[in-house]
Design a protein around this motif. Structure first.
Motif, PDB file in Angstrom:
ATOM      1  N   PHE A 124      47.597  -1.670  59.306  1.00  0.00           N
ATOM      2  CA  PHE A 124      47.533  -2.135  60.703  1.00  0.00           C
ATOM      3  C   PHE A 124      46.895  -3.516  60.734  1.00  0.00           C
ATOM      4  O   PHE A 124      45.724  -3.682  60.377  1.00  0.00           O
ATOM      5  CB  PHE A 124      46.728  -1.152  61.550  1.00  0.00           C
ATOM      6  CG  PHE A 124      46.502  -1.608  62.981  1.00  0.00           C
ATOM      7  CD1 PHE A 124      47.545  -2.125  63.738  1.00  0.00           C
ATOM      8  CD2 PHE A 124      45.253  -1.511  63.573  1.00  0.00           C
ATOM      9  CE1 PHE A 124      47.352  -2.556  65.057  1.00  0.00           C
ATOM     10  CE2 PHE A 124      45.038  -1.932  64.884  1.00  0.00           C
ATOM     11  CZ  PHE A 124      46.093  -2.456  65.625  1.00  0.00           C
ATOM     12  N   THR A 125      47.700  -4.507  61.130  1.00  0.00           N
ATOM     13  CA  THR A 125      47.140  -5.853  61.300  1.00  0.00           C
ATOM     14  C   THR A 125      46.658  -5.962  62.747  1.00  0.00           C
ATOM     15  O   THR A 125      47.403  -5.676  63.687  1.00  0.00           O
ATOM     16  CB  THR A 125      48.198  -6.934  60.997  1.00  0.00           C
ATOM     17  OG1 THR A 125      49.392  -6.639  61.725  1.00  0.00           O
ATOM     18  CG2 THR A 125      48.508  -6.998  59.502  1.00  0.00           C
ATOM     19  N   VAL A 126      45.430  -6.380  62.886  1.00  0.00           N
ATOM     20  CA  VAL A 126      44.789  -6.327  64.202  1.00  0.00           C
ATOM     21  C   VAL A 126      45.256  -7.475  65.113  1.00  0.00           C
ATOM     22  O   VAL A 126      45.185  -7.385  66.332  1.00  0.00           O
ATOM     23  CB  VAL A 126      43.256  -6.283  63.996  1.00  0.00           C
ATOM     24  CG1 VAL A 126      42.502  -6.473  65.288  1.00  0.00           C
ATOM     25  CG2 VAL A 126      42.879  -4.950  63.349  1.00  0.00           C
ATOM     26  N   GLY A 127      45.771  -8.547  64.498  1.00  0.00           N
ATOM     27  CA  GLY A 127      46.365  -9.622  65.303  1.00  0.00           C
ATOM     28  C   GLY A 127      45.381 -10.706  65.701  1.00  0.00           C
ATOM     29  O   GLY A 127      44.361 -10.917  65.041  1.00  0.00           O
ATOM     30  N   GLU A 128      45.696 -11.363  66.806  1.00  0.00           N
ATOM     31  CA  GLU A 128      44.879 -12.482  67.288  1.00  0.00           C
ATOM     32  C   GLU A 128      43.434 -11.995  67.564  1.00  0.00           C
ATOM     33  O   GLU A 128      43.238 -11.083  68.390  1.00  0.00           O
ATOM     34  CB  GLU A 128      45.529 -13.033  68.573  1.00  0.00           C
ATOM     35  CG  GLU A 128      44.661 -13.966  69.398  1.00  0.00           C
ATOM     36  CD  GLU A 128      44.103 -15.148  68.604  1.00  0.00           C
ATOM     37  OE1 GLU A 128      44.836 -15.765  67.820  1.00  0.00           O
ATOM     38  OE2 GLU A 128      42.899 -15.446  68.771  1.00  0.00           O
ATOM     39  N   PRO A 129      42.445 -12.594  66.895  1.00  0.00           N
ATOM     40  CA  PRO A 129      41.087 -12.038  67.015  1.00  0.00           C
ATOM     41  C   PRO A 129      40.452 -12.212  68.388  1.00  0.00           C
ATOM     42  O   PRO A 129      39.581 -11.432  68.769  1.00  0.00           O
ATOM     43  CB  PRO A 129      40.299 -12.793  65.936  1.00  0.00           C
ATOM     44  CG  PRO A 129      41.077 -14.042  65.679  1.00  0.00           C
ATOM     45  CD  PRO A 129      42.514 -13.705  65.928  1.00  0.00           C
TER      46      PRO A 129
END
Ligand code: NAI
Ligand SMILES: NCC(=O)COP(=O)(O)O
Length: 332
Positions: A6-11
């Motif tokens: 799971f890539t969490v994306g824009e922090p």
């Protein structure tokens, strides 16, 4: 056990919130997060929630998040984009993709990124769909979104509207349709019925409102139907989504992003899933973006994340169950 990257994306968006809240309500033993642990810990603090990070491939219990650590480049503030963190976002995708390509993870679920800030950092980027295809050396992928009772696939993805007509070619459409058809077979849909939308208003009105239907789309439908496909069209997009038109339909193929997705999102926004077809691994995604206005508030829906994770799990199971028995040869 299935392991999902799971890539969490824009922090600075709601990706970290999704991860932290997910940890509270699910036993998420099978998720491996690609992100910066400090971003998660800070967001948990902001939301007043308890999480425990472990740097391992699998978590053990609720509140625990298994993380593959990748550091952000600069401080993260909720809702405030910073182009210095654009490369970090791509690094998480690169690592997670490598894990999937090497079968260390069974599927990839992506959290929401912000496409504009990546471009602002000087990196040409249109979306996960194209980026993951490129990383996997695949020349053609198909974006499909699904919600209860409706699947919508796109013939073209992220491009200016003015570029769409020249990208509707016989070759590209044929590949797109074959990928959709195969995906549906692989997932237990027998003789998939696919509605193909026209590009122009009223599907070109017999050529008075555009020629793509007569010159490209309709002849291809005829050719593929003679090879055993079950394609309907071209259908004017304005009525393709009415209940009558959708009866018994397994997928609607729209010619461009905003022809199909507004309908899908009107029906299912925040509980739909985005799937990339044609990759050498399974990838699903949330249906929404980075929602900067909600980052750090806790006032978000996890509906689409849940759907994306469940759907990825189902695809993993189907991959084992259906793939070996369903092979369609196509002269693309
Ligand atoms: N999966 C992805 O990585 C996607 C990324 N994007 C990118 O996201 C950025 C922002 O796009 P927008 O058009 O503003 O779309 P958006 O989906 O971020 O926001 C649209 C509206 O929905 C709300 N919203 C979004 N997700 C929500 C959630 N989980 N719970 C409650 N409310 C939610 C937002 O607050 C906003 O009002 C753009 O750069 C876009 O390209 C857009 C769609 C998908
Ligand atoms: N509207 C869906 C979307 O833009 C998501 O694109 P991608 O980043 O999954 O390619």
């Amino acid at each position: 056990m299935t392991t999902i990257a799971f890539t969490v994306g824009e922090p600075s968006g709601i990706g970290p919130d999704l991860a932290v809240i997910y940890a509270q309500i699910k036993s998420n033993k099978n998720l491996l997060l690609f992100t910066d642990p400090d971003v998660l810990l800070n967001r948990a603090k902001q939301l007043n929630l308890n999480i425990k990070i472990i740097e391992a491939e699998q978590a053990g219990s609720n509140y625990e998040l298994a993380v593959y650590p990748i550091k952000v480049n600069t401080h993260v503030e909720c809702g405030i984009l910073n182009k210095d963190n654009a490369q970090y976002v791509l690094n998480t995708l690169d690592c997670a993709t490598e894990y999937c390509l090497n079968s260390r993870c069974d599927a990839l679920v992506t959290g929401p990124i912000h496409k504009g800030i990546i471009n602002q950092a000087g990196i040409n980027f249109t979306g996960h769909t194209e980026y993951l295809a490129n990383l996997s050396n695949i020349d053609k992928t198909v974006m499909m979104l699904a919600t209860n009772g409706l699947r919508v696939a796109l013939a073209t993805t992220h491009m200016p509207l003015s570029d769409v007509p020249q990208n509707i070619t016989t070759q590209s459409l044929k590949k797109t349709i074959s990928i959709i058809h195969q995906f549906l077979l692989n997932n237990g849909v027998n003789t998939p019925k696919i509605v193909v939308c026209g590009l122009n208003p009223h599907a070109g009105e017999n050529g008075y409102l555009g020629m793509e239907e007569i010159e490209i789309i309709n002849p291809l439908i005829k050719e593929l139907n003679s090879q055993g496909y079950n394609l309907v069209g071209s259908i004017p997009a304005d009525t393709a989504f009415t209940p009558n038109s959708l009866t018994g339909v397994d997928c609607v193929l729209s010619m461009y992003h905003d022809q199909g997705l507004p309908v899908l999102k009107t029906l299912g926004f925040k509980k739909a899933v985005n799937i990339t077809l044609g990759l050498p691994f399974i990838r699903t995604s949330v249906d929404h973006g980075s929602a900067l206005n909600l980052a750090g508030t806790g006032n978000i829906s996890l509906g689409s994340l849940n759907t994306a994770i469940n759907y990825a799990q189902m695809l993993v199971i189907n991959h084992k169950k259906f793939k070996p028995t369903k092979v369609v040869s196509l002269d693309t």
